[in-house]
Design an enzyme around this catalytic site. Structure first.
Site, short mmCIF file in Angstrom:
data_model
loop_
_atom_site.label_atom_id
_atom_site.label_comp_id
_atom_site.label_asym_id
_atom_site.label_seq_id
_atom_site.Cartn_x
_atom_site.Cartn_y
_atom_site.Cartn_z
N TYR A 1 -27.33 9.29 4.97
CA TYR A 1 -27.65 8.15 5.84
C TYR A 1 -26.81 8.23 7.11
O TYR A 1 -25.75 8.87 7.13
CB TYR A 1 -27.45 6.81 5.10
CG TYR A 1 -26.12 6.66 4.39
CD1 TYR A 1 -24.96 6.29 5.06
CD2 TYR A 1 -26.02 6.89 3.01
CE1 TYR A 1 -23.76 6.14 4.40
CE2 TYR A 1 -24.81 6.76 2.34
CZ TYR A 1 -23.69 6.38 3.04
OH TYR A 1 -22.49 6.24 2.37
N ASP B 1 -12.29 -1.02 -8.10
CA ASP B 1 -12.31 0.15 -8.97
C ASP B 1 -11.24 0.10 -10.06
O ASP B 1 -11.36 0.76 -11.08
CB ASP B 1 -12.10 1.43 -8.15
CG ASP B 1 -13.40 1.94 -7.54
OD1 ASP B 1 -14.42 1.21 -7.61
OD2 ASP B 1 -13.41 3.06 -7.00
N GLU C 1 0.85 -1.19 0.00
CA GLU C 1 0.00 0.00 0.00
C GLU C 1 0.89 1.24 0.00
O GLU C 1 1.77 1.38 0.84
CB GLU C 1 -0.91 -0.02 1.24
CG GLU C 1 -1.60 1.28 1.59
CD GLU C 1 -2.49 1.85 0.48
OE1 GLU C 1 -3.30 1.08 -0.06
OE2 GLU C 1 -2.37 3.05 0.17
N GLN C 2 0.60 2.15 -0.92
CA GLN C 2 1.44 3.35 -1.06
C GLN C 2 1.38 4.28 0.16
O GLN C 2 2.36 4.92 0.50
CB GLN C 2 1.04 4.12 -2.30
CG GLN C 2 -0.37 4.67 -2.22
CD GLN C 2 -0.77 5.54 -3.42
OE1 GLN C 2 0.00 5.70 -4.34
NE2 GLN C 2 -1.95 6.09 -3.38
#
Ligand SMILES: Cc1cc2nc3c(=O)[nH]c(=O)nc-3n(C[C@H](O)[C@H](O)[C@H](O)COP(=O)(O)OP(=O)(O)OC[C@H]3O[C@@H](n4cnc5c(N)ncnc54)[C@H](O)[C@@H]3O)c2cc1C
Length: 390
Positions: A208, A286, A25-26
């Site tokens: 919400y 994504d 993870e960067q």
């Protein structure tokens, strides 16, 4: 690589299938955007299958239902019941949760299984592969080796670019505002355990509750052509946001006034990819199927991807490229349908007919009739990652 919601779900699902994992993870620390995310029954089913359902539900809110409201008059329609009804119909609840809380639950679970699995500050620059395995190049000059590489590195995925070249997203014409409101600042009647979707000509607002109802998540999307930066961390001002929603119902204005920090984000469209696997490398979440947030399914799809990927790598573990192709084949049509369904909601939510309250009533009664709602959502909520054929 990538320790977002998709990457961490995949890592945990893989570990649970007995497969060794390292996550690169960067970011120097695990930090999600301070915003909410809706996890429908197809996603909470995965959290339960991984043993995290109850913990996530304790931190979030199991909303009782969803409603539609008209931008101008505030007229309200029931969209559907959730809460116990979601559990009865689909086996699992509909959860709204603060993103950092969900990420924390996933990261802690991964670390309980393998303390050093998540490598922070590990920016991946590219990779190479041959018949023996993959090599991931990190910014600090080191290299990591493995049998397979999964790019779960989000919408601007470097691994996608390395595999298929640069993409060319087009601007949707919509800017999304997002922010979180301490619920105590709102009138009591607004502090309810439901998800609300305001619809209006050229825009919509979704809000919400989060964190046992102490926070309210707000997303407001508006058609506007002058801002095209696709970033989750660009700050805007309350004044600019209020100007965008001038003329909207007083309840919407009240929420805007009370947002602590408004962020703005240009919504970009990428057509569904025909394929996203090449040999021992594939993509997830994504990175391969980003979608407009109008169906609230991007994170759910990433979560489903992770579970199905782990099943494929377990089942076909002797042939990694074949396992990755099985995974892609299992996920292609469903994620394509979600990408297309999200885009189709623009016209529905932003319809010009909504300008006039009498026209709007007829339009909502027709578009949100029970059978039409079922057509749009049943296939999403019923999906069972544990049984889908791979
Ligand atoms: C306004 C809005 C509202 C939304 N609401 C919902 C919702 O209610 N429900 C829902 O299901 N979805 C929702 N979504 C979509 C959802 O947020 C995304 O689909 C989801 O976060 C995708 O997860 P991911 O893990 O694939 O990617 P990301 O969350 O983007 O994670 C990617 C990770 O990879 C890391 N990374 C990137 N590049 C590198 C590199 N070179 N080296 C190492 N690491 C790298 C990043 O730092 C990051 O941690 C919404 C989206 C928006 C914009």
């Amino acid at each position: 690589m990538g320790a977002g919601i998709g990457g961490l779900t995949a890592a945990l699902a893989l570990i649970r299938q007995g497969i060794g994992v390292d996550v690169y993870e960067q970011a120097p620390e695990l930090k999600e955007l301070g915003a909410g995310v809706q996890i429908s029954s197809n996603g909470t089913r995965v959290l339960h299958a991984l043993g995290l359902g109850e913990e996530a539900e304790r931190l979030g809110v199991v909303v009782a239902g969803k409603e539609i409201r008209l931008w101008s008059t505030g007229q309200t329609w029931k969209l559907f019941d959730l809460g116990a009804v979601s559990i009865e119909r689909y086996g699992y609840p509909y959860l709204t949760v603060y993103r950092p809380d969900l990420l924390g639950v996933l990261a802690n679970a991964v670390r309980r299984e393998k303390a050093a699995a998540i490598h922070l500050g590990a920016n991946c620059l590219g990779f190479s592969q041959d018949s023996e395995g993959v090599r991931l190049q990190l910014e600090d000059g080191t290299e990591a080796r493995g049998d397979a590489l999964i790019g779960a590195d989000g919408v601007h995925s470097r691994i996608r670019q390395a595999l298929f070249g640069p993409d060319q997203p087009s601007f949707s014409g919509i800017v999304a505002w997002r922010g979180v409101i301490p619920t105590e600042r709102l009138p009591e009647r607004m502090a309810r355990s439901v998800g609300t979707n305001w619809i209006g000509p050229g825009g919509h607002v979704v809000h919400y509750p989060l964190r046992a109802g102490s926070l309210m998540n707000f997303v407001g999307a508006l058609e506007r052509a002058d801002w095209q930066v696709e970033s989750w961390s660009t700050r805007g001002t309350t004044e600019e946001m209020a100007a965008d929603f001038a003329g909207w119902n007083e309840d919407v204005q009240t929420m805007i006034r009370n947002i602590e920090t408004p962020y703005k984000w240009a919504l970009m469209v990428r057509p569904p990819m025909e394929r996203w696997t090449l040999g021992r490398a594939s993509l997830l979440g994504d990175a391969c199927h980003s979608m407009l947030p109008l169906l609230a399914q991007g994170a759910n799809m990433a979560i489903e991807d992770g579970f199905v990927l782990a099943r494929c790598l377990k089942e076909y573990r002797d042939d990694v490229p074949a396992a990755l192709m099985r995974y892609e084949n299992a996920r292609r049509d469903r994620t394509r349908r979600a990408v297309e369904g999200s885009a189709a909601n623009i016209e529905r939510f932003h319809n010009p007919k909504l300008s006039d309250p009498a026209e709007a009533r007829k339009y909502v009664d027709r578009e949100w009739a029970e059978e039409r709602v079922a057509e749009r959502y049943e296939w999403l909520f019923r999906y069972d990652v544990t049984k889908v054929s791979i």
